[in-house]
Design a protein around this motif. Structure first.
Motif, short mmCIF file in Angstrom:
data_model
loop_
_atom_site.label_atom_id
_atom_site.label_comp_id
_atom_site.label_asym_id
_atom_site.label_seq_id
_atom_site.Cartn_x
_atom_site.Cartn_y
_atom_site.Cartn_z
N PRO A 3 -47.40 -35.62 149.64
CA PRO A 3 -46.13 -35.15 149.08
C PRO A 3 -45.53 -36.15 148.08
O PRO A 3 -45.82 -37.34 148.13
CB PRO A 3 -45.21 -35.00 150.30
N LEU A 4 -44.71 -35.64 147.19
CA LEU A 4 -44.00 -36.48 146.23
C LEU A 4 -42.73 -37.01 146.88
O LEU A 4 -42.05 -36.28 147.62
CB LEU A 4 -43.60 -35.66 145.00
N LYS A 82 -48.47 -33.48 135.91
CA LYS A 82 -49.08 -33.90 137.17
C LYS A 82 -48.00 -34.22 138.20
O LYS A 82 -47.05 -34.94 137.91
CB LYS A 82 -49.98 -35.12 136.97
N MET A 83 -48.21 -33.66 139.38
CA MET A 83 -47.38 -33.97 140.55
C MET A 83 -48.35 -34.39 141.64
O MET A 83 -48.94 -33.54 142.31
CB MET A 83 -46.57 -32.74 140.97
N ASN A 84 -48.57 -35.70 141.75
CA ASN A 84 -49.61 -36.25 142.63
C ASN A 84 -50.95 -35.61 142.31
O ASN A 84 -51.40 -35.70 141.18
CB ASN A 84 -49.23 -36.13 144.11
N ASP A 85 -51.55 -34.91 143.24
CA ASP A 85 -52.88 -34.35 143.04
C ASP A 85 -52.89 -33.03 142.28
O ASP A 85 -53.93 -32.56 141.85
CB ASP A 85 -53.59 -34.14 144.38
N LEU A 86 -51.72 -32.42 142.14
CA LEU A 86 -51.65 -31.12 141.46
C LEU A 86 -51.44 -31.33 139.96
O LEU A 86 -50.57 -32.09 139.55
CB LEU A 86 -50.49 -30.29 142.03
N GLU A 87 -52.25 -30.66 139.17
CA GLU A 87 -52.09 -30.70 137.71
C GLU A 87 -51.91 -29.28 137.20
O GLU A 87 -52.71 -28.39 137.50
CB GLU A 87 -53.28 -31.35 137.04
N ALA A 127 -44.10 -25.04 145.93
CA ALA A 127 -43.41 -26.24 146.41
C ALA A 127 -42.59 -25.98 147.68
O ALA A 127 -42.00 -24.92 147.85
CB ALA A 127 -42.49 -26.77 145.32
N VAL A 128 -42.59 -26.99 148.54
CA VAL A 128 -41.77 -26.99 149.75
C VAL A 128 -40.96 -28.28 149.75
O VAL A 128 -41.53 -29.37 149.66
CB VAL A 128 -42.65 -26.91 151.03
N ILE A 129 -39.64 -28.15 149.83
CA ILE A 129 -38.75 -29.31 149.81
C ILE A 129 -38.36 -29.65 151.24
O ILE A 129 -37.90 -28.79 151.99
CB ILE A 129 -37.49 -29.01 148.99
N ASP A 130 -38.55 -30.90 151.62
CA ASP A 130 -38.11 -31.40 152.92
C ASP A 130 -37.05 -32.46 152.66
O ASP A 130 -37.35 -33.61 152.35
CB ASP A 130 -39.29 -32.01 153.69
N GLN A 135 -39.04 -35.42 150.63
CA GLN A 135 -40.37 -35.16 150.10
C GLN A 135 -40.46 -33.76 149.50
O GLN A 135 -39.82 -32.82 149.96
CB GLN A 135 -41.42 -35.22 151.21
N LEU A 136 -41.29 -33.64 148.48
CA LEU A 136 -41.64 -32.36 147.89
C LEU A 136 -43.14 -32.19 148.04
O LEU A 136 -43.91 -33.00 147.52
CB LEU A 136 -41.25 -32.31 146.41
N SER A 137 -43.54 -31.18 148.77
CA SER A 137 -44.97 -30.89 148.93
C SER A 137 -45.34 -29.80 147.95
O SER A 137 -44.60 -28.81 147.78
CB SER A 137 -45.28 -30.44 150.35
N VAL A 138 -46.49 -29.96 147.26
CA VAL A 138 -46.99 -28.96 146.35
C VAL A 138 -48.41 -28.61 146.77
O VAL A 138 -49.11 -29.41 147.38
CB VAL A 138 -46.96 -29.45 144.88
N PHE A 139 -48.81 -27.39 146.46
CA PHE A 139 -50.08 -26.88 146.91
C PHE A 139 -50.84 -26.28 145.74
O PHE A 139 -50.24 -25.67 144.87
CB PHE A 139 -49.89 -25.86 148.02
#
Length: 141
Positions: A3-4, A82-87, A127-130, A135-139
């Motif tokens: 997550p970011l 790019k958001m971590n591993d997601l491009e 995206a899922v915001i926690d 954290q921001l999770s992206v898939f």
């Protein structure tokens, strides 16, 4: 996928803004996270610093936010976000003048932003915001 990290800044009593770091064409950028923004925007003054960005056209358009006004908007294609591993490749962005936003942040002694991350990218990234974990999770798709 990692997550970011989100940065939640207290602007004044019970008033917050959420920020994150993204990479546009491999340039590190600070973005405001705005789930209510329909489109991701980049500060016009920052566009010239983005190698590989292709400006498409400039138009005057009424914004669809709380303060609907006509503003000059440049539409451009960003080669890579790019958001971590997601491009996300070849996404169309709007470039608008965010100097008023950065002026406000400066008066509050906060860092300036390069853009506003809106729901177009958040939906595409699933995206899922926690807020608790900041954290921001992206898939991937």
């Amino acid at each position: 996928m990692k997550p970011l990290k989100l940065s939640i800044i207290d602007l004044d009593e019970k008033s917050y803004h959420v920020f994150l770091t993204l990479f546009l064409n491999d340039i590190k950028c600070r973005f405001l996270l705005d789930t209510g923004a329909s489109k991701t925007v980049i500060d016009k003054s920052f566009v010239s610093k983005l190698p590989g960005s292709k400006q498409m056209k400039t138009l005057k358009k009424e914004t669809r936010g709380l303060n609907s006004i006509e503003i000059e908007t440049a539409v451009l294609k960003i080669k890579s976000l790019k958001m971590n591993d997601l491009e996300i490749k070849n996404h169309l962005f709007a470039a608008i003048d965010l100097s008023h936003v950065n002026h406000t942040y400066k008066s509050l002694k906060k860092q300036k932003i390069h853009g506003i991350l809106g729901s177009d990218i958040l939906l595409e990234a699933k995206a899922v915001i926690d807020y608790g974990k900041k954290q921001l999770s992206v898939f991937t798709k």
